[in-house]
Write an enzyme that holds these catalytic residues in place. Structure first.
Site, PDB file in Angstrom:
ATOM      1  N   CYS A   2       0.832  -1.195   0.000  1.00  0.00           N
ATOM      2  CA  CYS A   2       0.000   0.000   0.000  1.00  0.00           C
ATOM      3  C   CYS A   2       0.872   1.252   0.000  1.00  0.00           C
ATOM      4  O   CYS A   2       2.090   1.184   0.102  1.00  0.00           O
ATOM      5  CB  CYS A   2      -0.874   0.012   1.249  1.00  0.00           C
ATOM      6  SG  CYS A   2      -1.924  -1.443   1.414  1.00  0.00           S
ATOM      7  N   ARG A  51      -4.760   1.515  -1.138  1.00  0.00           N
ATOM      8  CA  ARG A  51      -4.792   0.125  -0.655  1.00  0.00           C
ATOM      9  C   ARG A  51      -4.559  -0.902  -1.748  1.00  0.00           C
ATOM     10  O   ARG A  51      -5.187  -0.867  -2.798  1.00  0.00           O
ATOM     11  CB  ARG A  51      -6.141  -0.151  -0.002  1.00  0.00           C
ATOM     12  CG  ARG A  51      -6.219  -1.554   0.590  1.00  0.00           C
ATOM     13  CD  ARG A  51      -7.492  -1.761   1.361  1.00  0.00           C
ATOM     14  NE  ARG A  51      -7.447  -3.050   2.053  1.00  0.00           N
ATOM     15  CZ  ARG A  51      -8.498  -3.789   2.265  1.00  0.00           C
ATOM     16  NH1 ARG A  51      -9.697  -3.393   1.885  1.00  0.00           N
ATOM     17  NH2 ARG A  51      -8.374  -4.932   2.895  1.00  0.00           N
ATOM     18  N   SER A  53      -5.273  -4.646  -1.544  1.00  0.00           N
ATOM     19  CA  SER A  53      -5.997  -5.568  -0.656  1.00  0.00           C
ATOM     20  C   SER A  53      -5.302  -6.917  -0.589  1.00  0.00           C
ATOM     21  O   SER A  53      -5.182  -7.604  -1.602  1.00  0.00           O
ATOM     22  CB  SER A  53      -7.429  -5.755  -1.158  1.00  0.00           C
ATOM     23  OG  SER A  53      -8.094  -4.528  -1.202  1.00  0.00           O
ATOM     24  N   GLU A  78       3.414  -5.768   6.524  1.00  0.00           N
ATOM     25  CA  GLU A  78       2.880  -7.043   6.991  1.00  0.00           C
ATOM     26  C   GLU A  78       3.486  -7.361   8.341  1.00  0.00           C
ATOM     27  O   GLU A  78       4.695  -7.282   8.530  1.00  0.00           O
ATOM     28  CB  GLU A  78       3.217  -8.147   5.991  1.00  0.00           C
ATOM     29  CG  GLU A  78       2.602  -9.479   6.332  1.00  0.00           C
ATOM     30  CD  GLU A  78       2.883 -10.548   5.289  1.00  0.00           C
ATOM     31  OE1 GLU A  78       2.373 -11.668   5.478  1.00  0.00           O
ATOM     32  OE2 GLU A  78       3.600 -10.290   4.315  1.00  0.00           O
TER      33      GLU A  78
END
Length: 142
Positions: A2, A51, A53, A78
């Site tokens: 992102c 974003r 996804s 992450e």
């Protein structure tokens, strides 16, 4: 991955961040997050998110607020151990509305402050804005 962006007015008497500036910033990041765009803006801060996804496709929109609507986050990255951290936070009484690692980061910050990041295994960039306190956390402490 992102894209995240933000503006903070360092003076309480400065004008609110421009919506148009936030839109331009997130537009420049569209290649990093082609799935959605999101904005948050108040009198002192603005957060923008482009974003891509990956986790919690239905409920992982950002910027994301805590349940009070006072603390906001934009996140890129992450957290590999977010499920374990989520379980620890639930044991502390935290309630979650999504299955996203972003919400885990927000709750972890509320529970443990900056020490929360020492508990995380992963790679990330984050900006957190506490509208009630008028301060944030980002690449440099605001």
């Amino acid at each position: 991955m992102c894209g995240i962006a933000g503006i903070v007015a360092l003076s309480a008497t400065a004008p609110p961040p421009s919506r148009e500036a936030l839109l331009r910033m997130v537009g420049a990041l569209a290649h990093r997050g082609p799935d959605e765009r999101g904005l948050y803006r108040d009198r002192r801060a603005g957060l923008a998110h482009a974003r891509l996804s990956v986790v919690d496709l239905l409920h992982g929109q950002q910027p994301l607020a805590d349940v009070s609507g006072l603390t906001w986050i934009v996140f890129n990255g992450e957290i590999f151990n977010y499920v374990e951290l989520r379980d620890k936070l639930i044991a502390l009484g935290h309630r979650f509305r999504t299955r996203s690692d972003t919400e885990v980061v927000l709750h972890a910050y509320q529970a443990w402050g900056q020490a929360a990041f020492e508990r995380m295994n992963g790679q990330w960039a984050v900006a957190i804005w506490d509208s009630a306190a008028g301060r944030g956390l980002g690449p440099g402490r605001l």
